[in-house]
Scaffold this motif. Sequence first.
Motif, mmCIF file in Angstrom:
data_model
loop_
_atom_site.group_PDB
_atom_site.id
_atom_site.type_symbol
_atom_site.label_atom_id
_atom_site.label_comp_id
_atom_site.label_asym_id
_atom_site.label_seq_id
_atom_site.Cartn_x
_atom_site.Cartn_y
_atom_site.Cartn_z
ATOM 1 N N LEU A 113 0.857 -1.181 0.000
ATOM 2 C CA LEU A 113 0.000 0.000 0.000
ATOM 3 C C LEU A 113 0.892 1.229 0.000
ATOM 4 C CD1 LEU A 113 -2.621 -1.138 2.677
ATOM 5 C CD2 LEU A 113 -2.619 -1.544 0.214
ATOM 6 N N LYS A 114 0.319 2.397 -0.193
ATOM 7 C CA LYS A 114 1.155 3.579 -0.354
ATOM 8 C C LYS A 114 1.919 3.956 0.915
ATOM 9 C CE LYS A 114 -2.460 7.068 0.463
ATOM 10 N NZ LYS A 114 -3.178 8.195 -0.164
ATOM 11 N N ASP A 115 1.483 3.446 2.076
ATOM 12 C CA ASP A 115 2.211 3.765 3.291
ATOM 13 C C ASP A 115 2.949 2.566 3.879
ATOM 14 O OD1 ASP A 115 -0.104 2.481 3.904
ATOM 15 O OD2 ASP A 115 -0.736 3.825 5.499
ATOM 16 N N GLY A 116 3.158 1.517 3.067
ATOM 17 C CA GLY A 116 3.970 0.411 3.545
ATOM 18 C C GLY A 116 3.510 -0.943 3.058
ATOM 19 N N GLU A 117 4.186 -1.991 3.536
ATOM 20 C CA GLU A 117 3.863 -3.376 3.163
ATOM 21 C C GLU A 117 3.116 -4.044 4.312
ATOM 22 O OE1 GLU A 117 6.514 -6.525 0.887
ATOM 23 O OE2 GLU A 117 6.869 -6.700 3.047
ATOM 24 N N TYR A 118 2.087 -4.805 3.970
ATOM 25 C CA TYR A 118 1.265 -5.487 4.965
ATOM 26 C C TYR A 118 0.940 -6.886 4.456
ATOM 27 C CZ TYR A 118 0.377 -0.698 6.587
ATOM 28 O OH TYR A 118 0.519 0.596 7.020
ATOM 29 N N THR A 119 0.535 -7.755 5.383
ATOM 30 C CA THR A 119 -0.065 -9.001 4.930
ATOM 31 C C THR A 119 -1.450 -8.657 4.409
ATOM 32 O OG1 THR A 119 -1.121 -9.538 7.043
ATOM 33 C CG2 THR A 119 1.162 -10.298 6.707
ATOM 34 N N LEU A 120 -1.984 -9.467 3.515
ATOM 35 C CA LEU A 120 -3.300 -9.193 2.960
ATOM 36 C C LEU A 120 -4.361 -9.144 4.059
ATOM 37 C CD1 LEU A 120 -5.224 -8.786 0.593
ATOM 38 C CD2 LEU A 120 -5.312 -11.281 0.325
ATOM 39 N N LYS A 121 -4.298 -10.074 4.994
ATOM 40 C CA LYS A 121 -5.286 -10.105 6.076
ATOM 41 C C LYS A 121 -5.222 -8.838 6.910
ATOM 42 C CE LYS A 121 -6.906 -12.882 9.990
ATOM 43 N NZ LYS A 121 -6.706 -14.100 10.801
ATOM 44 N N ASP A 122 -4.007 -8.382 7.229
ATOM 45 C CA ASP A 122 -3.847 -7.171 8.025
ATOM 46 C C ASP A 122 -4.348 -5.954 7.264
ATOM 47 O OD1 ASP A 122 -3.115 -5.805 10.320
ATOM 48 O OD2 ASP A 122 -1.093 -5.373 9.605
ATOM 49 N N ALA A 123 -4.058 -5.903 5.964
ATOM 50 C CA ALA A 123 -4.521 -4.780 5.141
ATOM 51 C C ALA A 123 -6.042 -4.742 5.082
ATOM 52 C CB ALA A 123 -3.938 -4.887 3.735
ATOM 53 N N LEU A 124 -6.662 -5.927 4.919
ATOM 54 C CA LEU A 124 -8.124 -5.995 4.862
ATOM 55 C C LEU A 124 -8.752 -5.663 6.210
ATOM 56 C CD1 LEU A 124 -8.626 -9.236 2.722
ATOM 57 C CD2 LEU A 124 -8.849 -6.861 1.954
ATOM 58 N N THR A 125 -8.040 -5.938 7.275
ATOM 59 C CA THR A 125 -8.577 -5.690 8.612
ATOM 60 C C THR A 125 -8.425 -4.233 9.029
ATOM 61 O OG1 THR A 125 -8.069 -7.951 9.306
ATOM 62 C CG2 THR A 125 -8.424 -6.329 11.050
ATOM 63 N N ARG A 126 -7.255 -3.650 8.807
ATOM 64 C CA ARG A 126 -6.961 -2.350 9.398
ATOM 65 C C ARG A 126 -6.849 -1.182 8.418
ATOM 66 N NH1 ARG A 126 -2.575 -1.134 11.635
ATOM 67 N NH2 ARG A 126 -1.189 -2.622 10.620
ATOM 68 N N MET A 127 -6.565 -1.477 7.151
ATOM 69 C CA MET A 127 -6.178 -0.400 6.246
ATOM 70 C C MET A 127 -7.191 -0.085 5.145
ATOM 71 S SD MET A 127 -3.400 0.227 7.743
ATOM 72 C CE MET A 127 -2.859 1.538 6.668
ATOM 73 N N LEU A 128 -7.978 -1.057 4.716
ATOM 74 C CA LEU A 128 -8.801 -0.893 3.514
ATOM 75 C C LEU A 128 -10.299 -0.929 3.822
ATOM 76 C CD1 LEU A 128 -6.760 -3.275 1.185
ATOM 77 C CD2 LEU A 128 -6.705 -0.762 1.171
ATOM 78 N N ASP A 129 -11.054 -0.179 3.018
ATOM 79 C CA ASP A 129 -12.512 -0.194 3.115
ATOM 80 C C ASP A 129 -13.015 -1.418 2.353
ATOM 81 O OD1 ASP A 129 -15.222 0.213 3.058
ATOM 82 O OD2 ASP A 129 -15.114 2.325 2.498
ATOM 83 N N VAL A 130 -13.333 -2.485 3.068
ATOM 84 C CA VAL A 130 -13.675 -3.764 2.439
ATOM 85 C C VAL A 130 -15.178 -3.932 2.240
ATOM 86 C CG1 VAL A 130 -11.637 -4.836 3.457
ATOM 87 C CG2 VAL A 130 -13.846 -5.062 4.604
ATOM 88 N N THR A 131 -15.960 -2.893 2.536
ATOM 89 C CA THR A 131 -17.415 -3.022 2.413
ATOM 90 C C THR A 131 -18.000 -2.125 1.334
ATOM 91 O OG1 THR A 131 -17.719 -1.425 4.216
ATOM 92 C CG2 THR A 131 -17.727 -3.767 4.795
ATOM 93 N N ALA A 132 -17.674 -0.840 1.338
ATOM 94 C CA ALA A 132 -18.353 0.123 0.471
ATOM 95 C C ALA A 132 -18.049 -0.118 -1.003
ATOM 96 C CB ALA A 132 -17.951 1.543 0.857
ATOM 97 N N ILE A 133 -19.110 -0.187 -1.795
ATOM 98 C CA ILE A 133 -18.925 -0.272 -3.245
ATOM 99 C C ILE A 133 -19.430 1.021 -3.878
ATOM 100 C CG2 ILE A 133 -18.965 -2.770 -3.432
ATOM 101 C CD1 ILE A 133 -21.867 -2.639 -4.233
ATOM 102 N N SER A 134 -18.791 1.397 -4.956
ATOM 103 C CA SER A 134 -19.114 2.628 -5.668
ATOM 104 C C SER A 134 -18.764 2.407 -7.129
ATOM 105 C CB SER A 134 -18.303 3.798 -5.104
ATOM 106 O OG SER A 134 -16.916 3.557 -5.274
ATOM 107 N N LEU A 135 -19.077 3.379 -7.959
ATOM 108 C CA LEU A 135 -18.766 3.279 -9.376
ATOM 109 C C LEU A 135 -17.256 3.093 -9.605
ATOM 110 C CD1 LEU A 135 -19.814 3.315 -12.272
ATOM 111 C CD2 LEU A 135 -19.644 5.815 -12.231
ATOM 112 N N PRO A 136 -16.370 3.883 -8.955
ATOM 113 C CA PRO A 136 -14.929 3.667 -9.155
ATOM 114 C C PRO A 136 -14.469 2.271 -8.726
ATOM 115 C CG PRO A 136 -15.316 5.824 -8.195
ATOM 116 C CD PRO A 136 -16.618 5.099 -8.147
ATOM 117 N N VAL A 137 -15.007 1.765 -7.612
ATOM 118 C CA VAL A 137 -14.634 0.423 -7.145
ATOM 119 C C VAL A 137 -15.040 -0.630 -8.171
ATOM 120 C CG1 VAL A 137 -15.164 -1.356 -5.423
ATOM 121 C CG2 VAL A 137 -14.638 0.976 -4.682
ATOM 122 N N LEU A 138 -16.253 -0.526 -8.687
ATOM 123 C CA LEU A 138 -16.744 -1.507 -9.664
ATOM 124 C C LEU A 138 -15.951 -1.442 -10.967
ATOM 125 C CD1 LEU A 138 -20.605 -1.173 -9.133
ATOM 126 C CD2 LEU A 138 -19.116 -3.050 -8.403
#
Length: 573
Positions: free
Chosen positions: A304-329
Amino acid sequence: MNHSDTFLPNTAPFTVDQIQLLNSFLPNLQPNQLIWLEGFISGLRASQSQNVGAMASAETAKSPELMVLFGSESGNAENLADKTAKTAAKAGFKAKVVSMGDIKPAKLKGVENLLVLVSTWGEGDPPENAIEFVEAFMSDQAPRLEGTRFSVLGLGDTSYEHFCKMGIDIDARLETLGAQRVFDRKDCDVDFDDDFAVWQVGAIAALSALTTPTMNSSSAIPTQLVSTVKYSRKNPFPAKLKERILLNGRGSAKETIHLEFSLEGSGLKYETGDALAVIPHNAPDVVSSILKTTKLDGHSKVNLKDGEYTLKDALTRMLDVTAISLPVLKRYNEIAKDSKLETLLDPANKEQLQNYIQGREIIDVLEDFPTKHLTADTLAGIMRKLPPRLYSIASSPKVYSDEVHLTVGVVRYETNGRKRKGVCSSFLADGIEEDSTVDVFVTPNKHFKVPANPEASLIMVGPGTGIAPFRAFIQERQATEAKGKNWLIFGDQHYLTDFLYQTEWQDYLKDGVLTKLDVAFSRDQKKKVYVQDRMRENSKELYKWLQEGASFCVCGDASRMAHDVDKALHDVI
């Protein structure tokens, strides 16, 4: 982070070779590096000064003026405007911050240097304080602005269709009116820190190159370089949860919790009316569902732009894993290349797309349009950074100097055959234990305060969790021994289970701190009764309080209740 679209213009006061050299590395600098470089150059200028006293006098006379114009709904644009003005002052400008609510477009005539920061509200609308300005600015009444140099920062949310529409429209309108764009518009999502830093440095540098102001030598080193720890949006404070209390009684259809966090040692200061931003974690079961559906290894590394993470950690703490929008789709379908999703994304199917987005999350997209081409990095790449959630503070610092209290309605519901929950509210209810910490920072709200005059009366309308700031207001009024009258109008579903902070309000009423209390419990009788109904029932007294100079404050559901209260207020008057 690569900012390859940020270059010095050919009009910059350098040779061709110097411009090429600077453009080879400046766009690739991180925001903190740009800020450091700004301070270094400032110090270099100061060291070249032979007579600081004489220079300061000349500087006052020569400092070019800069207007920092903002339109703000939640306070972010206003706060960033203040920061921009302070930075510009260090660069030698005589900077003035102006709200769109306090100026007419005609007053822009003759403004030579203009920086605009504006947020977009709802479905492409201007902030409330900017509505009249924007309407006039887009009309034929707007003045020609040939002598104006400008740059625009837009604030928005990519989960909405018309992302940063106000910034886009105002930027285009300024150009149409003849103004000169000196630095490209920057459109910021809810995670705006880095983009704002790049825009601020770039826009001020571009104006500086054209106006050649004298740097203020007394402010050679930016405050950002001070080594003491300062907690803020960029560096949130890990606040310890001291207590969590369920406010609803047994049998309630609602789940409202009271939380108390310690701010001891943080240096964070807040005022009544401010909000506390909470940085949540995504729920473990939501993260597990995504990993299971994609068949990706949670231990895989992602950048990610502020460092390296495990995928699980990124999904837990860093990324919005719920909201969908036109850009996401759109980003997802660049990978999936699904024909059904492609049809859904066709502009001709706008209504169908909105119906799909409503009530669904990223896990639904992964299941509805499966692909074998996802990797850990590409999955992370479709998501935006997990944004903080803002909650009105339910305590007064005059009573709780090292604590901050929140009143949170926990969101749980079911749509499209799947149980859902609010990311932050469920995190605060289920994801943390007492004595564990949560990352927080304070977001000021300059326009939502107790009356400055302690003799003035106060009317507070706060149904549901909208009661939170008024708990802080009444604490403040009691602590400062304010003599003005206080009237609370509160509403919820049932008196027996949903009267939030009931004993506190009854004690305030008994002690005379609260002058009048009206409640509306909608489900306790056949005909539903709401706070706006209580306003109309008490119309004569409400009007009398207003005529006597009372402040009228409302907090709660902006989509429905606020409009109903506004209409009732107009009817009363």
